[in-house]
Write a protein that holds these residues in place. Structure first.
Motif, PDB file in Angstrom:
ATOM      1  N   LEU A   5      -4.120  -3.630  -1.722  1.00 20.10           N
ATOM      2  CA  LEU A   5      -3.609  -2.402  -0.888  1.00 20.10           C
ATOM      3  C   LEU A   5      -3.538  -1.177  -1.748  1.00 20.10           C
ATOM      4  O   LEU A   5      -4.008  -0.207  -1.504  1.00 20.10           O
ATOM      5  N   ARG A   6      -3.220  -1.226  -3.172  1.00 22.11           N
ATOM      6  CA  ARG A   6      -3.243   0.069  -4.052  1.00 22.11           C
ATOM      7  C   ARG A   6      -4.593   0.441  -4.190  1.00 22.11           C
ATOM      8  O   ARG A   6      -4.819   1.639  -4.397  1.00 22.11           O
ATOM      9  N   ARG A  10      -8.507  -1.560   3.210  1.00 16.59           N
ATOM     10  CA  ARG A  10      -8.239  -1.652   4.639  1.00 16.59           C
ATOM     11  C   ARG A  10      -8.172  -3.055   5.073  1.00 16.59           C
ATOM     12  O   ARG A  10      -7.268  -3.389   6.069  1.00 16.59           O
ATOM     13  N   PHE A  13      -4.682  -4.486   4.343  1.00 18.49           N
ATOM     14  CA  PHE A  13      -3.714  -3.789   5.156  1.00 18.49           C
ATOM     15  C   PHE A  13      -3.792  -4.417   6.473  1.00 18.49           C
ATOM     16  O   PHE A  13      -2.972  -4.779   7.235  1.00 18.49           O
ATOM     17  N   LEU A  16      -2.257  -7.676   6.506  1.00 17.12           N
ATOM     18  CA  LEU A  16      -0.660  -7.566   6.305  1.00 17.12           C
ATOM     19  C   LEU A  16      -0.304  -7.336   7.645  1.00 17.12           C
ATOM     20  O   LEU A  16       0.863  -7.853   8.023  1.00 17.12           O
ATOM     21  N   TYR A  17      -0.835  -6.293   8.430  1.00 22.46           N
ATOM     22  CA  TYR A  17      -0.486  -5.927   9.672  1.00 22.46           C
ATOM     23  C   TYR A  17      -0.550  -7.185  10.722  1.00 22.46           C
ATOM     24  O   TYR A  17       0.261  -7.457  11.473  1.00 22.46           O
ATOM     25  N   PHE A  46       4.463   0.253   8.666  1.00 21.84           N
ATOM     26  CA  PHE A  46       3.170   0.198   8.180  1.00 21.84           C
ATOM     27  C   PHE A  46       2.475   1.490   7.867  1.00 21.84           C
ATOM     28  O   PHE A  46       1.861   1.651   6.793  1.00 21.84           O
ATOM     29  N   ILE A  49       3.931   2.295   4.147  1.00 23.78           N
ATOM     30  CA  ILE A  49       3.148   1.339   3.217  1.00 23.78           C
ATOM     31  C   ILE A  49       1.632   1.903   2.885  1.00 23.78           C
ATOM     32  O   ILE A  49       1.365   2.014   1.814  1.00 23.78           O
ATOM     33  N   TRP A  50       1.170   2.376   3.982  1.00 19.14           N
ATOM     34  CA  TRP A  50      -0.426   2.602   3.492  1.00 19.14           C
ATOM     35  C   TRP A  50      -0.366   3.968   2.704  1.00 19.14           C
ATOM     36  O   TRP A  50      -1.001   4.211   1.841  1.00 19.14           O
ATOM     37  N   ARG A  53       0.796   3.498  -0.734  1.00 20.00           N
ATOM     38  CA  ARG A  53       0.257   2.361  -1.089  1.00 20.00           C
ATOM     39  C   ARG A  53       0.099   2.383  -2.404  1.00 20.00           C
ATOM     40  O   ARG A  53       0.244   1.523  -3.626  1.00 20.00           O
TER      41      ARG A  53
END
Length: 185
Positions: A5-6, A10, A13, A16-17, A46, A49-50, A53
């Motif tokens: 994520l860092r 995508r 992400f 995760l979603y 979310f 988070i994005w 990140r």
């Protein structure tokens, strides 16, 4: 997954979603019973988070982090509902409801918007400390541990945050006076 994520992955992400969205929704729905509110809260989590990140610090499992974030957002939503409902109940019990309701509601919304903008415009480090304290209800010691900074730094940053917010809201003193005169407590 946090590493990916860092790096702006995508796909990480999206994984995760997909993995947590339904469980978060079900948990939120049990408490709120309003689909739109649940979806909005989960979207905000979310998005947060994005957007954060690269600097996100998670000291627990991703699942624990997400459900903790959900719990705090639900708590804040319920708290703001209660405050707004108490205010609206107060307005409905005044004799001049027709005359003052719209005006008072506008004052309240304007003040709430100004407060939100003021918080959003805080310097990033100070805003993070303020949000952890006020939105996630963490103690200064917990914030210190999570951000890996001394407790006295947390205290100083909270003091700066409050000072900045007060200064930015000084123009709204008239609104506060008008709300007080209308009986808002």
């Amino acid at each position: 997954m946090l590493y990916r994520l860092r790096q702006g992955d995508r796909n990480a992400f999206a994984e995760l979603y997909k993995k947590y969205w339904r469980r978060l929704f079900d948990s939120a729905y049990k408490r709120l019973l309003l689909r739109e509110e649940c979806e909005e809260i989960i979207q905000e989590i979310f998005i947060d988070i994005w957007e954060k990140r690269e600097t996100l610090v998670i000291t627990v499992s991703m699942e624990a982090y997400l459900f903790g974030a959900l719990r705090y957002r639900i708590y804040n939503l319920i708290r703001s509902r209660k405050i707004r409902n108490a205010y609206l109940d107060h307005l409905t019990n005044t004799q001049e409801i027709e005359k003052n309701y719209i005006e008072d509601s506008l004052y309240y919304d304007e003040l709430a918007g100004a407060l939100a903008r003021s918080i959003e415009n805080l310097p990033e480090k100070i805003k993070k400390v303020y949000q952890l304290s006020r939105r996630e209800n963490l103690s200064y010691k917990e914030i210190s541990l999570q951000l890996n900074i001394p407790v006295d730094t947390v205290e100083k940053q909270m003091g700066k945050a409050i000072k900045i917010i007060r200064a930015s809201l000084k123009d709204f003193i008239l609104i506060l006076i008008l709300l007080a005169e209308s009986g808002f407590e």
